[in-house]
Design an enzyme around this catalytic site. Structure first.
Site, short mmCIF file in Angstrom:
data_model
loop_
_atom_site.label_atom_id
_atom_site.label_comp_id
_atom_site.label_asym_id
_atom_site.label_seq_id
_atom_site.Cartn_x
_atom_site.Cartn_y
_atom_site.Cartn_z
N ASP A 68 0.43 -7.65 1.48
CA ASP A 68 0.79 -6.24 1.62
C ASP A 68 2.30 -6.04 1.63
O ASP A 68 2.83 -5.24 2.40
CB ASP A 68 0.17 -5.65 2.88
N SER A 122 4.64 2.65 7.88
CA SER A 122 4.35 1.47 7.06
C SER A 122 5.56 1.11 6.19
O SER A 122 6.13 1.97 5.50
CB SER A 122 3.15 1.74 6.16
N HIS A 179 0.81 -1.21 0.00
CA HIS A 179 0.00 0.00 0.00
C HIS A 179 0.85 1.28 0.00
O HIS A 179 0.33 2.36 -0.26
CB HIS A 179 -0.99 0.00 1.18
#
Length: 430
Positions: A190, A274, A160
């Protein structure tokens, strides 16, 4: 009795005797004598008075000279003046360099953590004017340099973080910026791999072993929360839980598409973290930071992809650019999520069987269908390994198997143990 004239009287007084004094004259002379006597006494005692006054004056003068001496000395050549601040109490300052296990781990791993900027195309105008397309920053995240191969350095991050990017830019620890290329990505886990020139890369991360992590063990999150202005931020916490399964909606339709296998930690993980590193006290990479639960009533609930689960994905993405997974062709649910009533009435599991994976659906012509698997079969073993949850099943399937491999599994069907054998195929073929 005789009578004299005035002239006779004066002549007689001058020749024969002192003139007779009146009482007033006598009193005046007496007063004058007393004043003279007083002045004589004062004079006779004056030497002592003057001596005493002089002595006092000398003493006072000496005191004045003594008091003035410091000022006179300071004004002489070669002398220094001591300021009043020198009389203030000194502040004791100790410079102790502290080195802890956390500091050592950060020193080892932090240089391998980079910033990633996602640059996307944006169309402006239209209707009244000719549309124009420009590029602009759409977001940023973190990544971890894990390998150098020749003139390329490879970085693992979240899918993402790079999703939808027209261009990717990597910011190094020293501020150097490098254009990056997408190697491959996998929406299901992911994870993504990108590459840059290895020219300015000096440090790569060391992979640890997430399987040996203990609940309560100290871990450190390194990344860029809220953007590059907080580059290389460090937060600490513990492993709050292992083998967690978090529902994920991959396409934004409000339905759960995947159960993501994660480590739970209370180390602060915020937007921008992230794709960053979760390391242990040895400075080893044990997880890729992925997400957090963002609710007002929730605090310290962050998640990281275990590195042991990520390594096979990273390796496959680096080789082929995509993740080709073997598939069985079934839908799953954990026995622990099934109410006890249905466990007994529908699944008819023996009382001693409290864990396993329920087959909720079987895709036609899939490896499972060809092997004879049926709806409501409960998988408890695969290739001799005990299967308690869907995470156990995916670990075995994705980490130890590949397309074309055979697989043996044991299932409970209406209370009886049945063994099935199947050949795995690519998920794209179903």
């Amino acid at each position: 009795m005789s009578y004299f004239s005035d002239d006779d009287k004066r002549e007689n007084l001058s020749e024969n005797s002192e003139p007779e004094k009146s009482p007033l004259q006598e009193r005046l002379e007496q007063d004058e004598q007393e004043r003279k006597s007083t002045r004589l006494k004062k004079r006779s005692g004056g030497k002592g008075g003057y001596f005493f006054s002089g002595l006092v004056g000398v003493i006072i003068g000496a005191l004045l000279v003594w008091l003035m001496m410091p000022s006179l000395v300071n004004q002489m050549p070669g002398t220094t003046t001591k300021s009043s601040s020198d009389n203030k109490p000194e502040i004791n300052q100790v410079a102790t360099e502290v080195t802890t296990d956390v500091i050592k781990a950060v020193d080892k791993a932090s240089a391998a953590v980079v910033g990633i900027t996602n640059i996307q195309e944006v169309t402006n105008g239209g209707f009244w004017s000719q549309p124009t397309t420009t590029t602009q920053e759409a977001g940023s995240g973190s990544g971890v340099v894990y390998k150098i191969d020749g003139d390329k350095a490879f970085i693992v991050t979240n899918n993402h973080v790079i999703e939808g990017a027209k261009q990717l830019e990597v910011t190094m620890q020293d501020g150097t910026k490098e254009a990056a290329q997408l190697v491959g990505s996998d929406v299901w886990t992911d994870l993504a791999v990108i590459s840059i020139s290895s020219k300015n890369v000096k440090t790569v991360a060391t992979f640890g072993n997430s399987d040996v992590l203990k609940q309560g063990e100290t871990v450190i999150a390194i990344g860029n929360p809220l953007g590059l202005e907080f580059y290389g931020s460090v937060t600490t916490g513990v492993v709050s839980g292992k083998d967690r399964s978090v529902p994920v909606d991959l396409n934004g339709d409000g339905s759960v598409d995947w159960q993501q296998e994660v480590l739970q930690t209370d180390a602060a993980i915020n937007p921008g973290n992230s794709g960053g590193a979760l390391v242990n006290l040895a400075g080893e990479l044990v997880g890729i930071n992925s997400m957090k639960i963002a609710q007002s009533s929730v605090e310290g609930l962050g998640f990281s992809i275990p590195i042991n689960s990520a390594i096979p994905i990273i390796t496959e993405l680096e080789k082929t650019g995509e993740m080709k997974r073997p598939t069985m062709g079934i839908s799953l649910a954990d026995v622990t999520d099934v109410p006890a009533f249905y466990q007994q009435q529908t699944l008819r599991l023996p009382e001693e069987v409290t864990t396993g994976v329920v087959i909720t659906d079987v895709i036609a012509n899939s490896p499972a269908a060809k092997a004879g698997a049926k709806q409501f079969d409960v998988i408890v073993e695969m290739d001799g390994e005990k299967i308690e949850t869907s995470i156990d099943l995916r670990k075995h399937l994705y980490n130890e198997k590949k397309t074309g491999d055979s697989l043996t599994m044991k299932v409970y069907r209406q209370g009886k143990l049945v063994e099935l054998k199947l050949t795995l195929t690519n998920s794209d073929t179903l």
